[in-house]
Structure formats: C-alpha cells, structure tokens
Design a protein around this motif. Structure first.
Motif, PDB file in Angstrom:
ATOM      1  N   ARG A  68      49.790  53.881  25.745  1.00  0.00           N
ATOM      2  CA  ARG A  68      49.120  55.068  26.630  1.00  0.00           C
ATOM      3  C   ARG A  68      50.576  55.655  27.490  1.00  0.00           C
ATOM      4  O   ARG A  68      50.823  56.725  27.451  1.00  0.00           O
ATOM      5  N   GLN A  69      51.290  55.023  28.116  1.00  0.00           N
ATOM      6  CA  GLN A  69      52.475  55.308  28.961  1.00  0.00           C
ATOM      7  C   GLN A  69      53.636  55.854  27.964  1.00  0.00           C
ATOM      8  O   GLN A  69      54.304  56.521  28.240  1.00  0.00           O
ATOM      9  N   ILE A  70      53.629  55.087  26.812  1.00  0.00           N
ATOM     10  CA  ILE A  70      54.633  55.592  25.773  1.00  0.00           C
ATOM     11  C   ILE A  70      54.551  57.135  25.486  1.00  0.00           C
ATOM     12  O   ILE A  70      55.184  58.001  25.346  1.00  0.00           O
ATOM     13  N   ASP A  99      40.824  50.927  21.549  1.00  0.00           N
ATOM     14  CA  ASP A  99      41.463  51.565  22.609  1.00  0.00           C
ATOM     15  C   ASP A  99      42.832  51.982  22.595  1.00  0.00           C
ATOM     16  O   ASP A  99      43.351  53.204  23.078  1.00  0.00           O
ATOM     17  N   ALA A 100      43.536  51.007  21.812  1.00  0.00           N
ATOM     18  CA  ALA A 100      45.031  51.556  21.482  1.00  0.00           C
ATOM     19  C   ALA A 100      44.977  52.635  20.585  1.00  0.00           C
ATOM     20  O   ALA A 100      45.836  53.548  20.826  1.00  0.00           O
ATOM     21  N   LEU A 101      44.149  53.039  19.648  1.00  0.00           N
ATOM     22  CA  LEU A 101      44.157  54.093  19.002  1.00  0.00           C
ATOM     23  C   LEU A 101      43.814  55.372  19.662  1.00  0.00           C
ATOM     24  O   LEU A 101      44.522  56.393  19.674  1.00  0.00           O
ATOM     25  N   GLN A 102      42.790  55.300  20.694  1.00  0.00           N
ATOM     26  CA  GLN A 102      42.683  56.279  21.598  1.00  0.00           C
ATOM     27  C   GLN A 102      43.938  56.778  22.665  1.00  0.00           C
ATOM     28  O   GLN A 102      43.929  57.989  22.849  1.00  0.00           O
ATOM     29  N   ALA A 103      44.792  55.579  22.903  1.00  0.00           N
ATOM     30  CA  ALA A 103      45.658  55.810  23.658  1.00  0.00           C
ATOM     31  C   ALA A 103      46.845  56.378  22.752  1.00  0.00           C
ATOM     32  O   ALA A 103      48.051  56.861  23.591  1.00  0.00           O
TER      33      ALA A 103
END
Length: 223
Positions: A68-70, A99-103
């Motif tokens: 998300r921060q990237i 969750d990572a895909l959403q991010a």
C-alpha cells in the motif's frame, strides 16, 4: 532489457536461494533485499527497482502495508511509476493475499511454485500485465464471491461497461487469458485486447488483478 528485482522476506535463506536462482537468468538482476516492509521502503528510496517480490508476514511492517505504501509513495501521485509488486504467499494466507491485491499488488504466487513459473510471472508483471492463476483465483477470491443469485452491487464504474465489456470482465475474473476469452466469445484476440483496455479504463484500475478484485467485490462474478 534487464529487470531489476527487490526481494523482501524476513528469512535470509529464502532470499539467498531466490537471489541465486533468479540471477542465473540473464534478464533478471537482484539489486536489493530487505527483511521487512519498512526496510523495503527505505531501500526503494535510493535504489531503482522494476519488480518487488514481496512476502506477506514479516515483522515491523507486513507485505500488505508495504504494498500500500509503495503505491502511495512511488505511484503516479509522486510523478513516477511505482515498482510492480508480486506477492509470494501460501494457501493458508489467502485473506492476506487478497488484502495485498486491494493494496495494489500486480499478482500472487505460491512460494513453492516452480522457478520457471516465477520467472515467467516476473516478466509478465514487468511488462505491465498481471499474474492471475485460475486455480488460485478461485481459491482466493472465491471466499469473497457473493452467493449465486445475489444482485450485482450498484457501482458507477460497472454501469459504464457495455454488455460485451461486462462479459469480458467476467471471463477475466475466471482467470482466462485474452486468447482464451477470444475463443469463448468468438472474437479475435486483438478485439479482446481492445475490450480489456476499455474495461481497465472504465473501472479506473491499473491492471487485470485490480479489475478482478472489482468484479468480485461488486458481484459481477457469479451473477
């Protein structure tokens, strides 16, 4: 062109093994390593990277928050293109991968996948494509699919799609490639590629993975 890689994993032996295996390919170069998401963000500030291979569970900052921060720090808002993130996960971390895909991750693979599959995925992601395995997509995103018969959730982005584009999105969500969609819909692969481009534009998403997330969240799949 050499693809610059960053390995983010809290296990040194995994990083070492992957680095040796990946560096054996002429077009791949491991230029950075990090033990957690926080270290990864620091490294990316000074080291140009094309693709980040990201673990999920790590101390200090996990792979979801790091992804998300990237996107926030290095995305279009920063005036540069963020490195692509490829999540390496295991079946028991399905929800974390979602969750990572959403991010903003561009795909996900199992840690124990064959090396040739990982190398192919890196090359696909670097070209701007997304890595969606049909088997893993069903297992992962199936947990979030509305029950069959559920009405499609009202979403302005979905409502922008033409009936044909909606069909294409449904097939994308099943993990089909452009060539496979072309066979299913009796279209040329070039025409499917155009439809996919329109779908991404109208959904305001970066790649196929993000389009699939939208499809499952809004109930497009299974209706």
């Amino acid at each position: 062109m050499t693809i610059r890689l960053a390995l983010v994993d809290d296990q040194e032996m995994i990083r070492m093994g992957m680095s040796m295996a990946l560096s054996a390919h002429e077009d791949l170069d491991v230029v950075a390593e990090a033990r957690n998401g926080r270290e990864a963000l620091t490294v990316l500030e000074t080291t140009p990277v094309d693709v980040v291979l990201m673990d999920i569970r790590m101390p200090e900052m996990d792979g979801v928050e790091a992804t998300r921060q990237i996107q926030e720090r290095f995305g279009s808002g920063a005036g540069i293109e963020a490195p692509r993130v490829l999540i390496l996960t295991t079946f028991d971390l399905d929800e974390y991968a979602y969750d990572a895909l959403q991010a903003g991750a561009s795909g996900f693979l199992l840690k124990d996948c064959p090396m040739e599959e990982l190398v192919a995925a890196i090359r696909h992601v670097n070209r701007g494509d997304a890595v969606i395995s049909p088997v893993m997509t069903k297992r992962l995103l199936g947990h979030f699919t509305p029950p069959r018969g559920t009405e499609m959730r009202a979403d302005a982005r979905i409502q922008r799609l033409t009936p044909r584009e909606l069909e294409v999105l449904q097939h994308m969500a099943k993990g089909l490639s452009n060539a496979e969609i072309a066979v299913e819909l009796v279209l040329s692969e070039g025409t499917v590629k155009v439809h996919v481009g329109h779908v991404l534009d109208k959904l305001q998403v970066r790649d196929r993975v993000q389009a699939v997330v939208v499809a499952y969240e809004t109930g497009v799949v299974g209706i």
